[in-house]
Design a protein around this motif. Structure first.
Motif, mmCIF file in Angstrom:
data_model
loop_
_atom_site.group_PDB
_atom_site.id
_atom_site.type_symbol
_atom_site.label_atom_id
_atom_site.label_comp_id
_atom_site.label_asym_id
_atom_site.label_seq_id
_atom_site.Cartn_x
_atom_site.Cartn_y
_atom_site.Cartn_z
ATOM 1 N N LEU A 110 -18.490 23.321 -18.562
ATOM 2 C CA LEU A 110 -17.130 22.827 -18.377
ATOM 3 C C LEU A 110 -16.354 22.864 -19.693
ATOM 4 C CD1 LEU A 110 -17.596 19.775 -15.984
ATOM 5 C CD2 LEU A 110 -16.283 21.838 -15.501
ATOM 6 N N ARG A 111 -17.014 22.529 -20.790
ATOM 7 C CA ARG A 111 -16.358 22.568 -22.094
ATOM 8 C C ARG A 111 -15.894 23.984 -22.425
ATOM 9 N NH1 ARG A 111 -17.219 17.936 -25.134
ATOM 10 N NH2 ARG A 111 -18.887 16.587 -24.359
ATOM 11 N N VAL A 112 -16.729 24.952 -22.084
ATOM 12 C CA VAL A 112 -16.380 26.345 -22.347
ATOM 13 C C VAL A 112 -15.221 26.779 -21.453
ATOM 14 C CG1 VAL A 112 -17.210 28.719 -22.295
ATOM 15 C CG2 VAL A 112 -18.723 26.898 -23.081
ATOM 16 N N PHE A 113 -15.319 26.458 -20.184
ATOM 17 C CA PHE A 113 -14.335 26.926 -19.207
ATOM 18 C C PHE A 113 -12.956 26.323 -19.446
ATOM 19 C CE2 PHE A 113 -12.254 27.259 -15.082
ATOM 20 C CZ PHE A 113 -12.602 28.537 -14.684
ATOM 21 N N PHE A 114 -12.908 25.014 -19.745
ATOM 22 C CA PHE A 114 -11.639 24.330 -19.939
ATOM 23 C C PHE A 114 -11.343 24.072 -21.415
ATOM 24 C CE2 PHE A 114 -12.801 23.131 -15.571
ATOM 25 C CZ PHE A 114 -11.623 23.475 -14.904
ATOM 26 N N SER A 115 -11.904 24.889 -22.283
ATOM 27 C CA SER A 115 -11.712 24.725 -23.720
ATOM 28 C C SER A 115 -10.231 24.778 -24.089
ATOM 29 C CB SER A 115 -12.479 25.816 -24.470
ATOM 30 O OG SER A 115 -12.238 25.735 -25.860
ATOM 31 N N GLY A 116 -9.748 23.728 -24.757
ATOM 32 C CA GLY A 116 -8.359 23.690 -25.207
ATOM 33 C C GLY A 116 -7.357 23.263 -24.167
ATOM 34 N N ALA A 117 -7.780 23.021 -22.931
ATOM 35 C CA ALA A 117 -6.851 22.683 -21.856
ATOM 36 C C ALA A 117 -6.450 21.213 -21.916
ATOM 37 C CB ALA A 117 -7.484 22.983 -20.502
ATOM 38 N N ASP A 118 -5.165 20.944 -21.770
ATOM 39 C CA ASP A 118 -4.683 19.580 -21.653
ATOM 40 C C ASP A 118 -4.942 19.081 -20.237
ATOM 41 O OD1 ASP A 118 -3.760 19.548 -24.258
ATOM 42 O OD2 ASP A 118 -1.762 20.277 -23.720
ATOM 43 N N LEU A 119 -5.276 17.793 -20.114
ATOM 44 C CA LEU A 119 -5.581 17.235 -18.796
ATOM 45 C C LEU A 119 -4.437 17.434 -17.820
ATOM 46 C CD1 LEU A 119 -7.348 13.827 -19.574
ATOM 47 C CD2 LEU A 119 -8.346 15.831 -18.481
ATOM 48 N N GLY A 120 -3.220 17.213 -18.276
ATOM 49 C CA GLY A 120 -2.062 17.313 -17.387
ATOM 50 C C GLY A 120 -1.781 18.715 -16.904
ATOM 51 N N ASN A 121 -2.357 19.715 -17.557
ATOM 52 C CA ASN A 121 -2.113 21.103 -17.168
ATOM 53 C C ASN A 121 -3.189 21.677 -16.248
ATOM 54 O OD1 ASN A 121 0.265 21.274 -18.631
ATOM 55 N ND2 ASN A 121 -0.758 21.982 -20.490
ATOM 56 N N ILE A 122 -4.237 20.904 -15.980
ATOM 57 C CA ILE A 122 -5.291 21.370 -15.075
ATOM 58 C C ILE A 122 -4.843 21.147 -13.633
ATOM 59 C CG2 ILE A 122 -7.679 21.069 -14.326
ATOM 60 C CD1 ILE A 122 -8.399 20.235 -17.143
ATOM 61 N N LYS A 123 -4.703 22.235 -12.893
ATOM 62 C CA LYS A 123 -4.201 22.206 -11.525
ATOM 63 C C LYS A 123 -5.325 22.569 -10.540
ATOM 64 C CE LYS A 123 -0.160 21.419 -13.272
ATOM 65 N NZ LYS A 123 0.414 20.053 -13.229
ATOM 66 N N PRO A 124 -5.086 22.336 -9.248
ATOM 67 C CA PRO A 124 -6.100 22.692 -8.244
ATOM 68 C C PRO A 124 -6.565 24.140 -8.320
ATOM 69 C CG PRO A 124 -4.457 21.276 -7.260
ATOM 70 C CD PRO A 124 -3.962 21.592 -8.633
ATOM 71 N N HIS A 125 -5.645 25.072 -8.637
ATOM 72 C CA HIS A 125 -6.058 26.474 -8.689
ATOM 73 C C HIS A 125 -6.995 26.742 -9.865
ATOM 74 C CE1 HIS A 125 -2.648 26.789 -11.561
ATOM 75 N NE2 HIS A 125 -3.355 27.776 -12.086
ATOM 76 N N ASN A 126 -6.899 25.935 -10.934
ATOM 77 C CA ASN A 126 -7.847 26.069 -12.040
ATOM 78 C C ASN A 126 -9.234 25.601 -11.623
ATOM 79 O OD1 ASN A 126 -5.129 24.859 -13.935
ATOM 80 N ND2 ASN A 126 -5.839 26.975 -14.031
ATOM 81 N N ILE A 127 -9.282 24.553 -10.812
ATOM 82 C CA ILE A 127 -10.560 24.059 -10.302
ATOM 83 C C ILE A 127 -11.156 25.070 -9.336
ATOM 84 C CG2 ILE A 127 -11.663 22.182 -9.015
ATOM 85 C CD1 ILE A 127 -9.306 20.415 -10.060
#
Length: 331
Positions: free
Chosen positions: A95-112
């Motif tokens: 998960l750290r690798v996949f969402f590296s640098g991502a802000d929480l507010g910018n993570i959307k359903p399509h990213n999941i």
């Protein structure tokens, strides 16, 4: 969203920063001069685990990695069973690798969805989604974000493994196994216990009236009646050679160190290879125990220690044929 989060789904699962491939092997390349190439692994999943350990990313305020660190250091994570902690810890690396640098507010359903669709293991993908959802819920409670995006993206549907290990296969593998693997197979079959629970049996758990265990995954407490068959198997396990006296675990090395799952998995793999049997796993013994227990009229739900019968039914692998009468006459 920074980094690869704004690109197409496939790009989301690209190599993390400073990881490069040379030949068939992945390397970590240091950022400072002179740059060093540190060998990781030829397997991408293992290489990413080693990458994360070298990178040691902590994340800054508002990022997913920072929120993940906070949740895994909190009371909710510490209250989980040892098995759940281990599964979440393993998943956190990817998960750290996949969402590296991502802000929480910018993570959307399509990213999941991208995480779920691009993960090589559906089961681990779902575990990662569950961990991500816990982190997001924690962020909602603390006012960092307004909504958990995981609620809008369900996990993957994983079908029950339709593999029943026959008596002949079990016997053939058992005959090729070493004494340690043989004992573990027998105990797993008689009790339906998981490999991890078999390996953590302590001598103090064996009492005249039964074998007392607490499942590592669910904390379910069970007492298996001391039948003649179970008693014989436990005696065989206690007779395994050791060079120390004050041991605590039933299955341990000659020096008294408890065996890890890798020892059991390697030994079982070698036995099935010699028996020329493929597509079976040690965990299939648990399914065989449930299936055979049902056939014998036993309470297979109690045997497995599940909270619901529906969960236990997933382990029933023997396909039962319904008797159907054909028409009486041919036209």
């Amino acid at each position: 969203m920074s980094g690869s989060m704004g690109r197409k789904r496939q790009a989301n699962y690209s190599l993390p920063p400073r990881m490069h491939m040379k030949g068939k092997t992945y390397y970590y390349v240091t950022s400072s001069l002179p740059r060093k190439w540190i060998k990781l692994d030829s397997d991408l999943a293992k290489a990413k685990v080693l990458w994360a350990q070298l990178e040691g990313e902590q994340g800054s305020e508002g990022t997913f990695c920072k929120a993940l660190d906070e949740w895994m250091a909190g009371a909710r994570f510490n209250s989980l069973s040892a098995a759940s902690k281990l599964a979440y810890t393993k998943s956190s690396v990817a998960l750290r690798v996949f969402f590296s640098g991502a802000d929480l507010g910018n993570i959307k359903p399509h990213n999941i969805a991208a995480w779920l669709d691009n993960h090589p293991s559906p089961a681990m993908a779902n575990i990662g989604r569950a961990l991500l959802s816990n982190v997001m819920n924690h962020a909602v409670r603390n006012g960092v974000i307004d909504r958990n995006p995981c609620k809008d993206m369900a996990g993957l549907v994983i079908k029950s493994r339709p593999r029943y290990m026959t008596d002949a296969e079990f016997i053939a593998i058992r005959e090729q196994a070493n004494p340690l693997i043989r004992c573990c197979m027998d105990i797993s079959y008689l009790t339906g216990m998981r490999a991890s629970d078999v390996l953590k049996i302590q001598l103090a758990d064996i009492k005249p009236d039964g074998l007392y265990v607490t499942q590592q995954k669910t904390d379910k407490k069970q007492r298996f009646d001391m039948t003649e068959s179970l008693s014989l198997v436990l005696d065989a396990a206690r007779a395994l050679p050791r060079s120390v006296r004050n041991i605590t675990h039933l299955f341990c090395s000659r020096n008294g160190v408890p065996y890890k799952y890798s020892v059991l998995n390697t030994g079982f793999f070698e036995a099935k290879r010699k028996a020329k049997i493929t597509d079976v796993r040690f965990h299939d013994i648990r399914a065989k125990a449930a299936t055979d227990g049902k056939h014998q009229g036993l309470d297979y739900q109690a045997l497995l220690g599940h909270t619901s019968k529906a969960m236990s039914d997933k382990y029933i692998r023997r396909f039962e044929f319904e008797s159907v009468a054909p028409l009486k006459n041919v036209l």
